[in-house]
Design a protein around this motif. Structure first.
Motif, PDB file in Angstrom:
ATOM      1  N   GLN A 373      26.038 -17.856 -64.750  1.00 28.01           N
ATOM      2  CA  GLN A 373      26.491 -17.877 -63.318  1.00 28.01           C
ATOM      3  C   GLN A 373      25.622 -17.779 -62.092  1.00 28.01           C
ATOM      4  O   GLN A 373      25.253 -18.296 -60.852  1.00 28.01           O
ATOM      5  N   MET A 377      23.763 -20.280 -59.287  1.00 33.39           N
ATOM      6  CA  MET A 377      23.542 -20.202 -57.966  1.00 33.39           C
ATOM      7  C   MET A 377      22.218 -20.266 -57.487  1.00 33.39           C
ATOM      8  O   MET A 377      22.491 -21.552 -56.624  1.00 33.39           O
ATOM      9  N   LYS A 386      24.241 -13.657 -51.291  1.00 30.58           N
ATOM     10  CA  LYS A 386      25.010 -14.826 -51.091  1.00 30.58           C
ATOM     11  C   LYS A 386      26.228 -15.241 -52.435  1.00 30.58           C
ATOM     12  O   LYS A 386      27.191 -15.132 -52.392  1.00 30.58           O
ATOM     13  N   MET A 390      29.780 -14.243 -53.370  1.00 27.62           N
ATOM     14  CA  MET A 390      30.814 -15.751 -54.381  1.00 27.62           C
ATOM     15  C   MET A 390      31.667 -15.865 -55.337  1.00 27.62           C
ATOM     16  O   MET A 390      32.345 -16.015 -55.501  1.00 27.62           O
ATOM     17  N   LEU A 391      30.669 -14.884 -56.281  1.00 24.88           N
ATOM     18  CA  LEU A 391      31.094 -14.577 -57.619  1.00 24.88           C
ATOM     19  C   LEU A 391      31.738 -13.901 -57.724  1.00 24.88           C
ATOM     20  O   LEU A 391      33.547 -13.917 -58.714  1.00 24.88           O
ATOM     21  N   ALA A 394      35.571 -15.406 -56.049  1.00 25.82           N
ATOM     22  CA  ALA A 394      35.882 -16.024 -56.733  1.00 25.82           C
ATOM     23  C   ALA A 394      36.869 -15.501 -57.860  1.00 25.82           C
ATOM     24  O   ALA A 394      37.919 -16.087 -58.199  1.00 25.82           O
ATOM     25  N   ALA A 397      39.271 -14.669 -55.780  1.00 26.25           N
ATOM     26  CA  ALA A 397      40.151 -15.223 -55.163  1.00 26.25           C
ATOM     27  C   ALA A 397      41.232 -16.314 -56.211  1.00 26.25           C
ATOM     28  O   ALA A 397      42.103 -17.334 -55.777  1.00 26.25           O
ATOM     29  N   GLU A 398      41.239 -16.410 -57.872  1.00 30.86           N
ATOM     30  CA  GLU A 398      41.647 -17.074 -58.454  1.00 30.86           C
ATOM     31  C   GLU A 398      43.388 -16.839 -57.841  1.00 30.86           C
ATOM     32  O   GLU A 398      44.691 -17.558 -57.976  1.00 30.86           O
ATOM     33  N   GLU A 401      44.654 -18.263 -54.452  1.00 29.73           N
ATOM     34  CA  GLU A 401      45.008 -19.932 -54.872  1.00 29.73           C
ATOM     35  C   GLU A 401      46.551 -20.118 -55.857  1.00 29.73           C
ATOM     36  O   GLU A 401      46.899 -21.070 -55.844  1.00 29.73           O
TER      37      GLU A 401
ATOM     38  N   VAL B  90      27.021 -24.859 -66.139  1.00 29.70           N
ATOM     39  CA  VAL B  90      27.694 -23.893 -66.185  1.00 29.70           C
ATOM     40  C   VAL B  90      28.690 -23.518 -65.305  1.00 29.70           C
ATOM     41  O   VAL B  90      28.710 -24.100 -64.139  1.00 29.70           O
ATOM     42  N   GLY B  94      36.445 -20.510 -59.913  1.00 27.93           N
ATOM     43  CA  GLY B  94      36.960 -19.750 -58.738  1.00 27.93           C
ATOM     44  C   GLY B  94      35.770 -20.210 -57.651  1.00 27.93           C
ATOM     45  O   GLY B  94      36.493 -19.570 -56.103  1.00 27.93           O
TER      46      GLY B  94
END
Ligand code: ADP
Ligand code: MG
Lengths: 425, 251
Positions: A373, A377, A386, A390-391, A394, A397-398, A401, B90, B94
């Motif tokens: 991942q 990015m 950054k 973000m990862l 994430a 954040a899941e 949400e 990929v 999230g």
């Protein structure tokens, strides 16, 4: 000197007992409250703070970890801050003093100091057991807080933010809150510090949800980097009551947040979500117990931890399913993103099941950033720092949400998380 | 635009050499096809070009617009205009697709010293490009590649390429898993980007895609080397005769 004193008191223990002694005559309470304070402080003095030998404190040896306690400073003053969600109703408690104002229809509140003075508070002051160090400290020193009632059937439009702001010194607060049958509310219990000076905070919240009440309760802990935060929330879920309890730890040096509840009415449902953002030299402990007392109750618990630097984290989760509590459905998971070799997270999920027809499970994982991942990015031109942020974002954040019904709330909480990550990643 | 000279590279973890003395030149405006049997090192080459750290270059040079890119990390290469459409895009749960696109576009712009896009301008570009590629707005509301079908993922790669406007586009088996209609949409997307200042490297092991994206040059990769180069007729020969003869001749 007391002859029963078997062990030499630590500096922190001495400071706590001294804080009590110094305030005798000034701490609010009727005869019953004052005598209870005296008993509990005496217990604290003789038993000391819990060590790792006390099972529920095994991963958080409070006696060793709590090195010092700043002295109480009644003249401390903290400014009120903007609520995390614009348009919220704010009730602030600054350095322990409640700041009451007009409230929207359906909520009533009064200063908890009055409940101490008239003695109506006493029934709610009982400690949860011999290992309830937070309860003891809090009862000994509590000066105020808020007693809040949400009326039957009331549906609060805007979130209620209970803002507990501390600049330095000590604050010991208490918040008994009742939600009437069929009421609906979102409450943010927000602990924050206005500066980097050390403060010591104990706070106990006691929630009672009536039949069919539907409540989102968010504990947002944003204390300063030198602060000790000892929090406890107790909750009782009546018939068909729904509680979405969300704990976000994004601050503090030594933090213990306890969550103790029972599903006491059929159809009661608990959603527990926790995000622990851990950095620096901090130690953060989330300890949860839930008792499914009656049939047909459900709960899911998801804890997500992000560990940087030399931070240490603990999650203890214990779900008890009583003999009569058939058809209980409970799922607990604890996932940790460990971003530093020197960081550490201990997870201890436990199920204690006395009923035979139930669906319960738990799991704990520790992971690292996914390199595929990350490369994807980067290959799109996102710089590594950054992309990592973000990862990490994430990963937590899941679960924010899930509160998608209230977009502004989701945005506000995501803002807290990304601000924290921007500072630490 | 791209000059690869005597490139040797190995897997960083175990030292296995995958690219063994590879030479390849691609000029601005050119569409180069790289073909070759499975396992010959095509994906590895695309990863090395885009800066994946799992591989180590032990010898040789990669020049992009005359400058070596070996010291640049993947994000810098991307910002300089190198784009890889992944063989296996990929999934990133999230991370919202729109946020991902916006951050990528603006980070690249920042790197190049350009102004960031305003939100309305960003939205306008995404809407337009998505419509061209027949990408439904619902897809853009999901996290990056999460819940996309194989074909949707490939189209999403081309969408990213269209938005990022790279100078060197590397497409790694973008045709695999696409039905003929999707293949046409993707090929149209790539053809729309063809321009005199842009080069496209199309990696495939079927000639099929090359009916829609007509290459200027075709190179056969085998065991980490280019064993034969030619024009588009080479692709037809391979289609008719397979790789066996070529491999024998090279051995
Ligand atoms: N990271 C890796 N780890 C192990 N083996 C790898 C790795 N990358 C490539 N390989 C091996 O290198 C060879 C070339 O792979 P690849 O570049 O994917 O070929 P192609 O894309 O031409 O099918 C294969 O044998 C593959 O297994
Ligand atoms: Mg491949």
């Amino acid at each position: 000197m007391n002859m029963q004193q078997a062990i030499k008191m630590t500096a922190a223990e001495t400071a706590l007992v001294d804080a009590y002694t110094a305030q005798i005559g000034d701490l609010p309470g009727d005869g019953a409250v004052l005598s209870l304070r005296d008993t509990l402080v005496h217990e604290l003095k003789t038993a000391g703070l819990p060590t790792r030998r006390v099972e529920s404190w095994h991963y958080t040896d409070l006696r060793t970890l709590l090195r010092a306690v700043p002295s109480a400073d009644p003249s401390a003053f903290a400014d009120r801050v903007e609520p995390i969600v614009a348009g919220s109703t704010v009730l602030s408690v600054r350095n322990g003093e409640a700041d009451l104002k007009s409230l929207p229809e359906g909520i009533t509140a009064r200063s908890y100091t009055e409940s101490l003075l008239d003695g109506s508070a006493v029934a709610g002051l009982a400690v949860l057991g011999s290992d309830d160090a937070i309860g003891r400290i809090n009862v000994g020193l509590v000066r105020g807080g808020l007693e809040i009632a949400v009326a039957e059937g009331a549906e609060l439009e805007a979130p209620l933010e209970i803002q507990i702001v501390q600049s330095h010194g000590q604050a010991h607060t208490r918040f008994p809150v009742s939600f009437g049958a069929g009421s609906k509310a979102t409450v943010i219990e927000r602990h924050l510090s206005t500066n980097a000076e050390a403060s010591f905070v104990s706070s106990v919240t006691d929630l009672t949800l009536g039949e069919g009440a539907d409540v989102i309760w968010i504990i947002l802990q944003q204390q300063g980097p030198a602060d000790t935060h000892l929090g406890q929330i107790r909750f009782d879920l009546g018939k068909n009551a729904k509680l979405h309890l969300f704990v976000i730890n994004a601050g503090g040096k030594l933090v213990r947040q306890e969550l103790h509840g029972r599903a006491s009415g059929e159809g009661a449902d608990l959603t527990l979500r926790g995000i622990n953002l851990l950095g620096g030299e901090s130690h953060t402990d989330v300890t949860f117990t839930l008792s499914h007392d009656v049939p047909h109750t459900t709960s899911t618990e998801i804890i997500r931890n992000v560990v940087f630097d030399r931070a240490k984290g603990v999650f203890q989760g214990k779900i008890l399913v009583e003999k009569d509590a058939q058809k209980t459905d409970a799922k607990m998971s604890c996932n940790t993103l460990l971003l530093s070799d020197e960081g550490d997270f201990s997870a201890k999920p436990e199920l204690e099941i006395f009923a035979d027809d139930v669906q319960c499970g738990h799991g704990a994982t520790v992971i690292d950033i996914d390199h595929t991942q990350l490369f994807y990015m980067l290959a799109r031109g996102i710089p590594e720092n950054k992309a990592r942020a973000m990862l990490v974002n994430a990963f937590v954040a899941e679960i924010v949400e899930e509160l998608e019904d209230d977009e502004t709330l989701v945005e506000a909480l995501e803002g807290v998380i990304s601000a924290w990550l921007a500072k630490h990643a | 635009m791209l000059e690869i000279k005597n490139l040797h590279a190995r897997i960083a973890e175990d030292g296995t050499e995958i690219i063994r003395g590879l030479n390849l030149t691609v000029k601005a405006g050119e569409v180069a096809a790289i073909m070759g049997p499975n396992g010959s090192g095509k994906s590895t080459l695309s990863y090395i070009l885009s800066g994946r750290e799992d591989y180590e270059v032990t010898e040789g040079e990669i020049l992009y617009n005359g400058e070596s890119i070996l010291e640049l990390d993947a994000s810098e290469r991307a910002a300089k205009g190198i784009f890889l459409a992944f063989q296996y895009p990929v999934e990133i749960p999230g991370v919202a697709t729109m946020q991902f696109l916006k951050v990528a576009m603006n980070e690249q712009r920042k790197y190049r010293g350009e102004d960031e896009l305003t939100t309305p301008e960003f939205m306008r570009r995404v809407k337009e490009a998505a419509a061209e590629l027949k990408i439904a707005p619902e897809m853009l509301r999901r996290p990056v590649n999460v819940g996309f079908s194989g074909g949707e993922k490939k189209r999403a790669e081309i969408l990213q390429m269209a938005l990022l406007e790279p100078k060197l586009c590397i497409l790694d088996e973008t045709d695999s898993g696409l039905d003929i209609d999707a293949l046409k949409v993707v090929a149209d997307g790539v053809n729309a980007l063809r321009s005199p200042d842009r080069a496209v490297v199309v990696i495939t092991h079927y000639q099929r895609l090359l009916d829609y994206i007509i290459p200027d040059t075709v190179h056969v990769l085998y065991k980490g080397q280019v064993i034969k180069s030619g024009d588009k007729t080479l692709a037809y020969e391979l289609e008719a005769n397979g790789y066996a003869d070529l491999i024998e001749a090279a051995a």
